[in-house]
Design an enzyme around this catalytic site. Structure first.
Site, mmCIF file in Angstrom:
data_model
loop_
_atom_site.group_PDB
_atom_site.id
_atom_site.type_symbol
_atom_site.label_atom_id
_atom_site.label_comp_id
_atom_site.label_asym_id
_atom_site.label_seq_id
_atom_site.Cartn_x
_atom_site.Cartn_y
_atom_site.Cartn_z
ATOM 1 N N CYS A 120 0.803 -1.401 -0.134
ATOM 2 C CA CYS A 120 -0.026 -0.002 -0.038
ATOM 3 C C CYS A 120 0.828 1.401 0.002
ATOM 4 O O CYS A 120 1.531 1.520 -1.150
ATOM 5 C CB CYS A 120 -0.800 -0.036 1.199
ATOM 6 S SG CYS A 120 -2.444 1.132 1.011
ATOM 7 N N GLU B 285 -0.550 -8.844 4.804
ATOM 8 C CA GLU B 285 -0.497 -9.006 6.523
ATOM 9 C C GLU B 285 -1.930 -8.737 7.267
ATOM 10 O O GLU B 285 -1.914 -9.129 8.361
ATOM 11 C CB GLU B 285 0.390 -7.792 6.832
ATOM 12 C CG GLU B 285 -0.187 -6.565 7.021
ATOM 13 C CD GLU B 285 -0.298 -5.687 5.764
ATOM 14 O OE1 GLU B 285 -0.789 -4.497 5.764
ATOM 15 O OE2 GLU B 285 -0.189 -6.366 4.718
ATOM 16 N N HIS C 147 -3.455 -5.871 1.078
ATOM 17 C CA HIS C 147 -2.621 -6.251 2.305
ATOM 18 C C HIS C 147 -2.517 -7.674 2.719
ATOM 19 O O HIS C 147 -3.384 -8.194 3.196
ATOM 20 C CB HIS C 147 -3.175 -5.501 3.451
ATOM 21 C CG HIS C 147 -3.234 -3.844 3.239
ATOM 22 N ND1 HIS C 147 -2.404 -3.324 4.147
ATOM 23 C CD2 HIS C 147 -3.987 -3.046 2.856
ATOM 24 C CE1 HIS C 147 -2.329 -2.023 3.916
ATOM 25 N NE2 HIS C 147 -3.359 -1.615 3.006
#
Length: 225
Positions: A89, A199, A197
């Protein structure tokens, strides 16, 4: 020797802890936290993560000021030595602004903040970051960005497509990215920038675990090496 991963934090980063938790859960070793004003990285790093957020409040252009932080000189040097670097990002924006990846991230085509799960296709399963996926596999990762519209000129797009450097592609209209590109690799394959994302998708209880394999594949590949 224990896995040594580092997470960079800038003023305005808000996904650095998520990234550190993902690395620790997968590798079993706490991530080293590095402040943007540091001039040097820790020794013997296996992996560097540049996380999401709003570094420096997204002033000028997203990632532009962060790309000039002292620590980014060390990150660029480490990438040149072959250390894997993941930018997610805002981290993707920082990597393009620093010249580690081609192109730029512009305002979303619909001019609003996009926050939802996005279906993706894995385009390249031969990199360190994507080796735990299959080429053509469909996965779902969350996105949360205002400036995720990937842009590059046609020659650059043709080159990265021809060299197999598109890592992930959106399967529906998310932000207007050219050729629906969601993530790209550098020429050497050791730098990945992506807007979704991973994560935030490492535990099924949190809504999905498709991102976990990115970290598992990278850690396994680095340990094996």
């Amino acid at each position: 020797m224990a896995f040594r991963g580092a997470v960079i934090t800038f003023p305005g980063s808000n996904c650095d802890r998520d990234m550190a938790v993902a690395l620790e859960k997968v590798s079993g070793a706490p991530a080293l936290r590095v402040w943007h004003g540091d001039a040097d990285l820790p020794d013997r790093l296996d992996f560097i993560a540049v996380p999401g957020g709003f570094s420096y409040g997204d002033y000028l252009r997203c990632g532009a000021i962060a790309s000039r932080s002292p620590i980014m000189r060390a990150v660029i040097e480490a990438a040149g030595r072959g250390v894997p670097v993941l930018g997610v990002c805002n981290g993707f924006q920082v990597l393009t602004e620093s010249g580690l990846l081609p192109g730029a991230l512009m305002r979303n085509a619909q001019l609003d903040f996009t926050c939802r799960n996005a279906p993706l296709r894995v385009e390249n399963s031969q990199s360190l970051f994507t080796g735990a996926y299959d080429s053509g596999e469909k996965i779902v990762l969350p996105v949360a960005h205002h400036d995720g519209n990937y842009f590059a000129d046609e020659d650059t797009l043709d080159r990265i497509e021809g060299e197999g450097r598109v890592a992930f592609r959106y399967l529906d209209s998310v932000n207007g990215s050219r050729r629906d590109i969601a993530g790209i690799l550098n020429e050497a394959g050791n730098v990945l920038g992506m807007m979704p994302h991973p994560e935030r998708a490492i535990e099924a209880d949190h809504g999905g675990s498709d991102g976990r394999r990115l970290f598992e594949g990278a850690v396994k590949g680095l340990v094996a090496a």
